[in-house]
Design a protein around this motif. Structure first.
Motif, PDB file in Angstrom:
ATOM      1  N   GLN A   1       0.790  -1.233   0.000  1.00  0.00           N
ATOM      2  CA  GLN A   1       0.000   0.000   0.000  1.00  0.00           C
ATOM      3  C   GLN A   1       0.831   1.296   0.000  1.00  0.00           C
ATOM      4  N   PRO A   2       1.845   1.401   0.870  1.00  0.00           N
ATOM      5  CA  PRO A   2       2.549   2.689   0.971  1.00  0.00           C
ATOM      6  C   PRO A   2       3.236   3.140  -0.309  1.00  0.00           C
ATOM      7  N   VAL A   3       3.540   2.251  -1.243  1.00  0.00           N
ATOM      8  CA  VAL A   3       4.231   2.708  -2.454  1.00  0.00           C
ATOM      9  C   VAL A   3       3.332   3.650  -3.260  1.00  0.00           C
ATOM     10  N   LEU A   4       2.033   3.482  -3.132  1.00  0.00           N
ATOM     11  CA  LEU A   4       1.118   4.380  -3.839  1.00  0.00           C
ATOM     12  C   LEU A   4       1.401   5.827  -3.436  1.00  0.00           C
ATOM     13  N   TYR A   5       1.766   6.001  -2.175  1.00  0.00           N
ATOM     14  CA  TYR A   5       1.935   7.359  -1.648  1.00  0.00           C
ATOM     15  C   TYR A   5       3.300   7.938  -1.991  1.00  0.00           C
TER      16      TYR A   5
ATOM     17  N   HIS B   1       4.092   7.787  -5.094  1.00  0.00           N
ATOM     18  CA  HIS B   1       3.809   8.237  -6.463  1.00  0.00           C
ATOM     19  C   HIS B   1       2.738   9.326  -6.480  1.00  0.00           C
ATOM     20  N   PHE B   2       1.796   9.235  -5.562  1.00  0.00           N
ATOM     21  CA  PHE B   2       0.676  10.181  -5.542  1.00  0.00           C
ATOM     22  C   PHE B   2       0.447  10.687  -4.128  1.00  0.00           C
ATOM     23  N   ASN B   3      -0.066  11.892  -4.040  1.00  0.00           N
ATOM     24  CA  ASN B   3      -0.327  12.482  -2.727  1.00  0.00           C
ATOM     25  C   ASN B   3      -1.445  11.781  -1.971  1.00  0.00           C
TER      26      ASN B   3
ATOM     27  N   ALA C   1      -5.441  12.182  -5.932  1.00  0.00           N
ATOM     28  CA  ALA C   1      -4.435  12.437  -6.960  1.00  0.00           C
ATOM     29  C   ALA C   1      -4.444  11.310  -7.996  1.00  0.00           C
ATOM     30  N   ILE C   2      -4.712  10.093  -7.549  1.00  0.00           N
ATOM     31  CA  ILE C   2      -4.784   8.967  -8.489  1.00  0.00           C
ATOM     32  C   ILE C   2      -5.999   9.138  -9.404  1.00  0.00           C
ATOM     33  N   VAL C   3      -7.131   9.483  -8.797  1.00  0.00           N
ATOM     34  CA  VAL C   3      -8.331   9.728  -9.595  1.00  0.00           C
ATOM     35  C   VAL C   3      -8.063  10.834 -10.621  1.00  0.00           C
ATOM     36  N   SER C   4      -7.386  11.878 -10.188  1.00  0.00           N
ATOM     37  CA  SER C   4      -7.093  12.989 -11.093  1.00  0.00           C
ATOM     38  C   SER C   4      -6.188  12.554 -12.243  1.00  0.00           C
TER      39      SER C   4
ATOM     40  N   VAL D   1     -17.161  14.645 -12.372  1.00  0.00           N
ATOM     41  CA  VAL D   1     -18.044  14.561 -11.205  1.00  0.00           C
ATOM     42  C   VAL D   1     -17.263  14.486  -9.898  1.00  0.00           C
ATOM     43  N   LEU D   2     -16.319  13.578  -9.810  1.00  0.00           N
ATOM     44  CA  LEU D   2     -15.605  13.389  -8.550  1.00  0.00           C
ATOM     45  C   LEU D   2     -14.756  14.612  -8.206  1.00  0.00           C
ATOM     46  N   PRO D   3     -14.510  14.806  -6.899  1.00  0.00           N
ATOM     47  CA  PRO D   3     -13.603  15.879  -6.492  1.00  0.00           C
ATOM     48  C   PRO D   3     -12.274  15.697  -7.197  1.00  0.00           C
ATOM     49  N   THR D   4     -11.725  16.752  -7.723  1.00  0.00           N
ATOM     50  CA  THR D   4     -10.517  16.629  -8.523  1.00  0.00           C
ATOM     51  C   THR D   4      -9.475  17.655  -8.107  1.00  0.00           C
ATOM     52  N   GLU D   5      -8.233  17.307  -8.357  1.00  0.00           N
ATOM     53  CA  GLU D   5      -7.145  18.244  -8.086  1.00  0.00           C
ATOM     54  C   GLU D   5      -6.824  19.063  -9.318  1.00  0.00           C
TER      55      GLU D   5
END
Lengths: 191, 191
Positions: free
Chosen positions: A48-52, A54-56, A60-63, A114-118
């Motif tokens: 799991q932590p490797v995702l963080y 790469h992304f905040n 950020a992944i959704v964006s 639609v989703l909250p975006t950065e």
DNA sequence: AAAACTTGTCTAGCGTTGCTAGAATCCGGT
DNA sequence: ACCGGATTCTAGCAACGCTAGACAAGTTTT
């Protein structure tokens, strides 16, 4: 910079893309509520932590997925517009392409609109693919039309409204074509 | 039925309303992401599980709040329409009232038109306040217009699109009035 | 070649979420 | 006074996003 660190950077970029792709596939298959950091980590075969690194965060992944979507949508819209003979058909063609995109990739559409975006819309830092999407709508109006930017915003808003209300079951799925026909006809004279 | 159980039923109904009101107030003050079952339980001064003896789950609570919103919106729209002199002004008046409502009570608007809902739209079981809202839009078109239902759907969709895109920062907050003016002008001839 | 340091990754865990099982308590009826 | 049924609570489950700190691998320095 050594050859080793070049390889590492390459691998890192690959993994970055794998995360985005995994998120997109999972969302398209089961919806965004099924996209959790744990399942994503599973898919890319890292913890799991490797995702963080790469992304905040999840947003950020959704964006990042959304940004991919904008590039594809821009392409899709441009093709449709260029295939049209004149401006009159262009509006209708772009309209159809937009709705196709939304109904064929509902999760991707959600990430974009639609989703909250950065992602920042309509600003100086707005990424090129997003600008390109909007410019496709603008291009459906005459160059000499001083208010084409505003017209494009309103037309796009209307399309978006129809899309989300029908996706969430708030307007019936039936008669969608009639709605779009009517919408286009009402904007045709404003080009 | 004894007087005792009558009182209990009355108290139960009061508590039911308290939950709805608490949810609404919390959402309007801090947004729906701040509305958790624990905070709601705190506010009504009962433990968490009592919520589930009133509602099937969080979505049902959101839906109950939304239903209140529909009643208020219907009223708001009706007043605006009736204050207008003719059909021409009615469309513009209802439009303004709708956007007022959306911008003054964004959380309530979200519950009604954005969040996943248990309420059924446009069906036989659709609650009266929801029908009433839609009928206000329909009434802005001429009675002899056979397609006024469809026209109302499209006009409402456009308004909704403008609302959500501007609320989420996807179109600039500025020029909102110009957008609405343009939208109304494009639909005026279709009445 | 050995030691020290940097870099990357993982395990484990925090605080929170929606929701529920089962214990405890209250209260009217006999 | 006691019983039985309804009501409410305590406690806890599984899952969430996210992070601290341990550990291991690889690079650089002595």
């Amino acid at each position: 910079m050594s050859a080793v660190s070049e390889r590492r950077e390459r691998e890192r970029a690959q993994r970055h893309q794998m995360i985005i792709t995994a998120a997109r596939e999972l969302a398209e298959a089961e919806g965004w509520e099924a996209v959790t950091t744990r399942r994503l980590a599973d898919r890319v075969e890292y913890s799991q932590p490797v995702l963080y690194s790469h992304f905040n965060g999840k947003d950020a992944i959704v964006s990042a997925v959304a940004l991919e979507g904008f590039a594809e949508l821009a392409d899709h819209l441009r093709r449709a517009r260029e295939a049209a003979d004149d401006l009159g058909q262009a509006l209708r063609a772009v309209c159809g392409a937009y709705l196709d995109f939304a109904s064929e990739r509902p999760a991707l559409y959600q990430a974009m609109f639609v989703l909250p975006t950065e992602l920042r819309f309509a600003s100086d830092e707005t990424p090129a693919p997003m600008r390109a999407c909007f410019e496709e709508f603008v291009s459906c109006f005459r160059p000499e039309n001083k208010r084409r930017g505003l017209f494009a915003e309103v037309f796009w808003s209307a399309l978006h409204g129809i899309t989300v209300l029908s996706e969430s079951g708030r307007i019936p799925a039936a008669y969608q074509d009639e709605r779009v026909d009517f919408l286009v006809s009402q904007f045709a004279d404003a080009r």
